[in-house]
Design a protein around this motif. Structure first.
Motif, PDB file in Angstrom:
ATOM      1  N   SER A  63      -7.584  13.702  30.100  1.00  0.00           N
ATOM      2  CA  SER A  63      -6.235  13.263  30.442  1.00  0.00           C
ATOM      3  C   SER A  63      -5.174  14.181  29.859  1.00  0.00           C
ATOM      4  CB  SER A  63      -6.013  11.827  29.951  1.00  0.00           C
ATOM      5  OG  SER A  63      -6.136  11.758  28.534  1.00  0.00           O
ATOM      6  N   SER A  64      -5.400  14.677  28.638  1.00  0.00           N
ATOM      7  CA  SER A  64      -4.430  15.589  28.027  1.00  0.00           C
ATOM      8  C   SER A  64      -4.398  16.925  28.755  1.00  0.00           C
ATOM      9  CB  SER A  64      -4.764  15.795  26.551  1.00  0.00           C
ATOM     10  OG  SER A  64      -4.694  14.576  25.833  1.00  0.00           O
ATOM     11  N   ALA A  65      -5.581  17.418  29.182  1.00  0.00           N
ATOM     12  CA  ALA A  65      -5.622  18.670  29.936  1.00  0.00           C
ATOM     13  C   ALA A  65      -4.912  18.516  31.279  1.00  0.00           C
ATOM     14  CB  ALA A  65      -7.070  19.108  30.139  1.00  0.00           C
ATOM     15  N   ALA A  66      -5.101  17.341  31.934  1.00  0.00           N
ATOM     16  CA  ALA A  66      -4.408  17.087  33.202  1.00  0.00           C
ATOM     17  C   ALA A  66      -2.906  17.005  32.989  1.00  0.00           C
ATOM     18  CB  ALA A  66      -4.922  15.798  33.828  1.00  0.00           C
ATOM     19  N   SER A  67      -2.490  16.504  31.835  1.00  0.00           N
ATOM     20  CA  SER A  67      -1.065  16.435  31.531  1.00  0.00           C
ATOM     21  C   SER A  67      -0.456  17.829  31.408  1.00  0.00           C
ATOM     22  CB  SER A  67      -0.847  15.644  30.241  1.00  0.00           C
ATOM     23  OG  SER A  67       0.515  15.594  29.897  1.00  0.00           O
ATOM     24  N   ILE A  68      -1.191  18.749  30.793  1.00  0.00           N
ATOM     25  CA  ILE A  68      -0.693  20.123  30.687  1.00  0.00           C
ATOM     26  C   ILE A  68      -0.587  20.764  32.063  1.00  0.00           C
ATOM     27  CG2 ILE A  68      -1.367  22.433  29.914  1.00  0.00           C
ATOM     28  CD1 ILE A  68      -2.167  21.288  27.287  1.00  0.00           C
ATOM     29  N   ASP A  69      -1.556  20.497  32.926  1.00  0.00           N
ATOM     30  CA  ASP A  69      -1.476  21.016  34.299  1.00  0.00           C
ATOM     31  C   ASP A  69      -0.244  20.475  35.012  1.00  0.00           C
ATOM     32  OD1 ASP A  69      -3.781  22.495  34.023  1.00  0.00           O
ATOM     33  OD2 ASP A  69      -5.089  20.902  34.766  1.00  0.00           O
ATOM     34  N   LEU A  70       0.075  19.210  34.769  1.00  0.00           N
ATOM     35  CA  LEU A  70       1.281  18.636  35.365  1.00  0.00           C
ATOM     36  C   LEU A  70       2.530  19.331  34.843  1.00  0.00           C
ATOM     37  CD1 LEU A  70       2.614  16.466  37.127  1.00  0.00           C
ATOM     38  CD2 LEU A  70       2.552  14.931  35.158  1.00  0.00           C
ATOM     39  N   GLY A  71       2.531  19.691  33.566  1.00  0.00           N
ATOM     40  CA  GLY A  71       3.659  20.426  33.017  1.00  0.00           C
ATOM     41  C   GLY A  71       3.859  21.763  33.703  1.00  0.00           C
ATOM     42  N   LEU A  72       2.760  22.459  34.000  1.00  0.00           N
ATOM     43  CA  LEU A  72       2.861  23.728  34.714  1.00  0.00           C
ATOM     44  C   LEU A  72       3.408  23.528  36.122  1.00  0.00           C
ATOM     45  CD1 LEU A  72      -0.521  25.360  33.595  1.00  0.00           C
ATOM     46  CD2 LEU A  72       1.777  25.945  32.789  1.00  0.00           C
ATOM     47  N   ARG A  73       2.961  22.474  36.795  1.00  0.00           N
ATOM     48  CA  ARG A  73       3.483  22.206  38.142  1.00  0.00           C
ATOM     49  C   ARG A  73       4.954  21.823  38.098  1.00  0.00           C
ATOM     50  NH1 ARG A  73      -1.752  20.019  38.752  1.00  0.00           N
ATOM     51  NH2 ARG A  73      -1.034  17.955  38.112  1.00  0.00           N
ATOM     52  N   ASN A  74       5.359  21.151  37.029  1.00  0.00           N
ATOM     53  CA  ASN A  74       6.766  20.762  36.900  1.00  0.00           C
ATOM     54  C   ASN A  74       7.657  21.995  36.765  1.00  0.00           C
ATOM     55  OD1 ASN A  74       8.993  19.097  36.651  1.00  0.00           O
ATOM     56  ND2 ASN A  74       8.704  18.735  34.469  1.00  0.00           N
ATOM     57  N   VAL A  75       7.159  23.025  36.088  1.00  0.00           N
ATOM     58  CA  VAL A  75       7.911  24.274  35.981  1.00  0.00           C
ATOM     59  C   VAL A  75       8.089  24.901  37.357  1.00  0.00           C
ATOM     60  CG1 VAL A  75       7.834  26.630  35.066  1.00  0.00           C
ATOM     61  CG2 VAL A  75       7.252  24.711  33.590  1.00  0.00           C
ATOM     62  N   SER A  76       7.009  24.945  38.145  1.00  0.00           N
ATOM     63  CA  SER A  76       7.103  25.501  39.496  1.00  0.00           C
ATOM     64  C   SER A  76       7.999  24.647  40.383  1.00  0.00           C
ATOM     65  CB  SER A  76       5.703  25.605  40.114  1.00  0.00           C
ATOM     66  OG  SER A  76       4.877  26.478  39.359  1.00  0.00           O
ATOM     67  N   PHE A  77       7.930  23.325  40.227  1.00  0.00           N
ATOM     68  CA  PHE A  77       8.759  22.395  40.987  1.00  0.00           C
ATOM     69  C   PHE A  77      10.237  22.695  40.761  1.00  0.00           C
ATOM     70  CE2 PHE A  77      11.019  18.367  41.429  1.00  0.00           C
ATOM     71  CZ  PHE A  77      10.525  17.864  42.626  1.00  0.00           C
ATOM     72  N   SER A  78      10.622  22.864  39.499  1.00  0.00           N
ATOM     73  CA  SER A  78      12.021  23.159  39.167  1.00  0.00           C
ATOM     74  C   SER A  78      12.439  24.515  39.701  1.00  0.00           C
ATOM     75  CB  SER A  78      12.219  23.105  37.647  1.00  0.00           C
ATOM     76  OG  SER A  78      11.860  21.839  37.126  1.00  0.00           O
ATOM     77  N   TYR A  79      11.546  25.491  39.612  1.00  0.00           N
ATOM     78  CA  TYR A  79      11.863  26.840  40.091  1.00  0.00           C
ATOM     79  C   TYR A  79      12.113  26.846  41.591  1.00  0.00           C
ATOM     80  CZ  TYR A  79      10.698  31.423  42.020  1.00  0.00           C
ATOM     81  OH  TYR A  79      10.696  32.581  42.760  1.00  0.00           O
ATOM     82  N   TYR A  80      11.228  26.242  42.363  1.00  0.00           N
ATOM     83  CA  TYR A  80      11.384  26.247  43.817  1.00  0.00           C
ATOM     84  C   TYR A  80      12.639  25.482  44.242  1.00  0.00           C
ATOM     85  CZ  TYR A  80       6.696  28.194  44.405  1.00  0.00           C
ATOM     86  OH  TYR A  80       5.598  29.013  44.382  1.00  0.00           O
ATOM     87  N   TYR A  81      12.942  24.406  43.548  1.00  0.00           N
ATOM     88  CA  TYR A  81      14.130  23.619  43.906  1.00  0.00           C
ATOM     89  C   TYR A  81      15.402  24.450  43.742  1.00  0.00           C
ATOM     90  CZ  TYR A  81      17.732  20.015  43.782  1.00  0.00           C
ATOM     91  OH  TYR A  81      18.853  19.280  44.018  1.00  0.00           O
ATOM     92  N   LEU A  82      15.541  25.118  42.599  1.00  0.00           N
ATOM     93  CA  LEU A  82      16.735  25.934  42.373  1.00  0.00           C
ATOM     94  C   LEU A  82      16.784  27.117  43.326  1.00  0.00           C
ATOM     95  CD1 LEU A  82      16.804  25.949  38.462  1.00  0.00           C
ATOM     96  CD2 LEU A  82      18.202  24.574  40.007  1.00  0.00           C
ATOM     97  N   LEU A  83      15.632  27.695  43.613  1.00  0.00           N
ATOM     98  CA  LEU A  83      15.605  28.830  44.534  1.00  0.00           C
ATOM     99  C   LEU A  83      16.036  28.401  45.939  1.00  0.00           C
ATOM    100  CD1 LEU A  83      14.943  31.809  44.980  1.00  0.00           C
ATOM    101  CD2 LEU A  83      12.565  31.139  45.434  1.00  0.00           C
ATOM    102  N   ILE A  84      15.619  27.220  46.360  1.00  0.00           N
ATOM    103  CA  ILE A  84      16.012  26.717  47.686  1.00  0.00           C
ATOM    104  C   ILE A  84      17.518  26.486  47.747  1.00  0.00           C
ATOM    105  CG2 ILE A  84      15.770  24.770  49.284  1.00  0.00           C
ATOM    106  CD1 ILE A  84      12.881  24.495  48.174  1.00  0.00           C
TER     107      ILE A  84
END
Length: 613
Positions: free
Chosen positions: A400-421
């Motif tokens: 569960s902790s490893a999956a949480s870190i993966d979610l953190g990485l996706r959250n970074v990409s989520f924020s990046y794509y939103y601002l870029l759009i």
């Protein structure tokens, strides 16, 4: 007694100190003298008569030598006040029955009741004595307090620990004895969020916790008195209690917290080092929320971007306590500190994006290019650094902790794509980049759903609102490109279908997601009718295989021209003042201006729209 009777007399008889028949339409003496009979005072000022033993007690000196200014009324005093109020009400009712229809007389008769009510209110204004109706959960008190302590520790250094006396009162189920209501707001916020994520079907417990939270908020000092606990309580309530807050409430609470911090100050020279460090953490925490909500809700940020340039960033050593997950070896974990540091840097980039899009007279090519370059630089640095930290720590974490870190990485990409759009939509030369980024951002949604206890997930309003920006960009592209059943349009439609799936999963956390899901379904059905005009009407078509049983999207608009009927069905959607256009008969070039106007600046007025649902 003579004084009371005189107060009932008319003005002329009272000045002469003679008997008066007290006839309101005109006393006998005034009638005989043929003069106007007036009554300037219609109520009776009753003075409490002190009994003999009360007078003797009152003449005795106080043991302390003076009356305690913090003395609060006892239960007997409260009953006495209630009895006096009931008597005043009855007397006033009797007086009103005897009055004529004169407005002057009616207002005068009500004055005594108003004075009595004011006396009772001021005597009972001690908020620490009014919160006696909390729902008590004795069976859960100890476990819930432990969860409360763990949640605050998990949020260090952004949040501070609760005082021991507060925890003692909570363990003993004495919430009414917690004098600082900010800690009660934090406690019930965390517990309500925990119950919503672990047992979302327990409506009875959640309803009681919401009542307790409202009761804890029944103190105006929470919103008016700047203090660190009050700021902390407003942040928790705004960002982590999906069962309670709305977009408008979230915005108001965060804005108020920002104003409080400005009143307290951040880095004044008179502060000691510990106070300065705490204020520094609070500022940067609020700056992330302030800039994120500004871009999501389309409202100006509270903190000027110059503040983030002048106030130094916390060091990694200061952020090291942010360790929501522990490694199996017990060694310090660095992913949390690096993640928080990159989010703080991102808040500066978000301030630049806001300035570029909304503070300049008109977004120009050069400013958009500069903002895009800063965004790209931040993303590549953050992604590379966090990937390395994740690779180093994940082998020592549970699943569960490893999956949480993966979610953190996706959250970074989520924020990046939103601002870029947001930037790409404002530049005609970045249209292709906007479409590609929109597809990638919507592709992340499948793995962005998590419970409300996830430390690396954004606040729920950004998760719900931000995906509509790429969603509407792709929807407008399908309407305007005129490609029909091409492979590109089919891929775009597949990306659009990700949003209703995501909102369906998020509906367990937030009731607004259900309404947003219905809106997204209607948009997708209309996009399908453009790509596949030969298919059955939207109301007759089978639901999406990925979604399962979906609500009926409502009446079909076969030629996509009846937008009024579409929005009449989806009553929760923002109303658009656009001319009706025959989509299928129009040329792609004719729709470019319309789709740009329809999508506006890619930001719905979520706060005003929230008041209509």
């Amino acid at each position: 007694m003579a004084e009371s009777l005189a107060l009932y007399a008319c003005d002329k008889c009272r000045s002469r100190k003679v008997a008066c028949s007290r006839a309101r339409s005109g006393c006998q003496r005034c009638k005989d003298e043929d003069i106007v009979c007036t009554y300037s005072r219609s109520g009776v000022i009753r003075r409490n008569k002190k009994r003999k033993h009360e007078t003797l007690v009152g003449n005795q000196p106080s043991p302390d030598g003076a009356l305690n200014r913090n003395h609060s009324p006892s239960k007997a005093d409260g009953n006495k006040l209630q009895s006096q109020l009931a008597t005043d009400i009855e007397v006033t009712r009797q007086q009103l029955r005897e009055l004529d229809n004169s407005q002057h007389s009616s207002l005068g008769a009500l004055s005594s009741l108003s004075e009595a009510y004011a006396a009772v209110w001021h005597d009972a204004s001690d908020f620490s004595k009014t919160g006696k109706n909390f729902f008590l959960f004795e069976d859960h008190a100890v476990s819930w307090v432990n969860a409360f302590v763990a949640a605050l520790n998990r949020g260090r250094p952004l949040f501070s620990s609760a005082p021991p006396e507060v925890l003692d009162h909570l363990r003993a189920s004495r919430p009414d004895q917690v004098h600082d209501r900010a800690w009660l707001v934090m406690y019930y916020s965390i517990i309500l969020s925990m119950v919503s994520s672990t047992n979302p079907m327990d409506e009875s417990t959640k309803a009681k916790l919401r009542c307790n939270l409202w009761l804890a908020l029944n103190d105006v000092r929470l919103l008016l008195e700047p203090s660190e606990p009050n700021i902390q309580a407003l942040i928790l309530l705004a960002c982590h209690v999906e069962e309670f807050t709305t977009p408008s409430l979230c915005w108001m609470l965060v804005t108020n917290a920002c104003r409080m911090l400005q009143a307290l100050g951040v880095s004044h020279r008179r502060f000691d080092s510990r106070t300065r460090e705490r204020r520094l953490m609070i500022f940067w925490h609020l700056n992330i929320l302030d800039k994120g909500l500004a871009l999501s809700f389309g409202r100006p940020p509270t903190f000027h971007r110059a503040m983030a340039r002048e106030i130094a960033l916390p060091t990694l050593d200061q952020l090291l306590p942010f360790q929501p997950h522990r490694t199996s070896t017990g060694t310090p974990a660095l992913f949390g500190a690096h993640f928080m540091h990159q989010m703080l840097l991102l808040s500066r980039v978000m301030a630049d994006v806001w300035h570029c899009l909304y503070e300049e007279t008109a977004p120009n090519k050069r400013s958009i290019e500069l903002a895009s370059e800063y965004l790209e630089l931040w993303y590549h640095q953050a992604h590379r650094l966090l990937e390395a930290a994740a690779l180093a720590e994940k082998p020592f974490l549970d699943g569960s902790s490893a999956a949480s870190i993966d979610l953190g990485l996706r959250n970074v990409s989520f924020s990046y794509y939103y601002l870029l759009i947001l930037l790409a939509r404002s530049s005609s030369q970045m249209r292709t980049q906007c479409i590609d980024s929109s597809k990638r951002m919507l592709g992340l949604l499948e793995n962005m759903v998590s419970d409300s206890e996830e430390p690396y997930n954004g606040i729920v309003w950004q998760l719900l609102c931000c995906p509509f920006t790429p969603f509407l960009a792709l929807f407008g592209d399908i309407l305007s490109n005129g490609k029909g059943e091409t492979e590109d349009n089919k891929n775009t439609l597949a990306a659009l279908e990700q949003l209703p799936v995501f909102l369906s999963k998020m509906s367990l956390r937030n009731s607004l997601a259900v309404k947003l899901e219905r809106i997204a379904v209607v948009f997708v059905q209309h996009a399908r009718s453009v790509i596949h005009p030969q298919e059955p009407r939207a109301s007759e078509a089978a639901p999406f295989s990925q979604i399962g049983a979906l609500p009926d999207p409502g009446p079909s608009t076969g030629d996509m021209s009846h937008w009024d009927s579409f929005f009449d069905y989806a009553t929760t959607a923002p109303v658009l003042d656009q001319p009706q256009i025959g989509i299928h008969d129009a040329q792609p070039g004719d729709l470019a201006t319309w789709t740009n106007d329809f999508l506006g600046d890619t930001i719905f007025d979520w706060i005003a729209w929230d008041g209509q649902v």
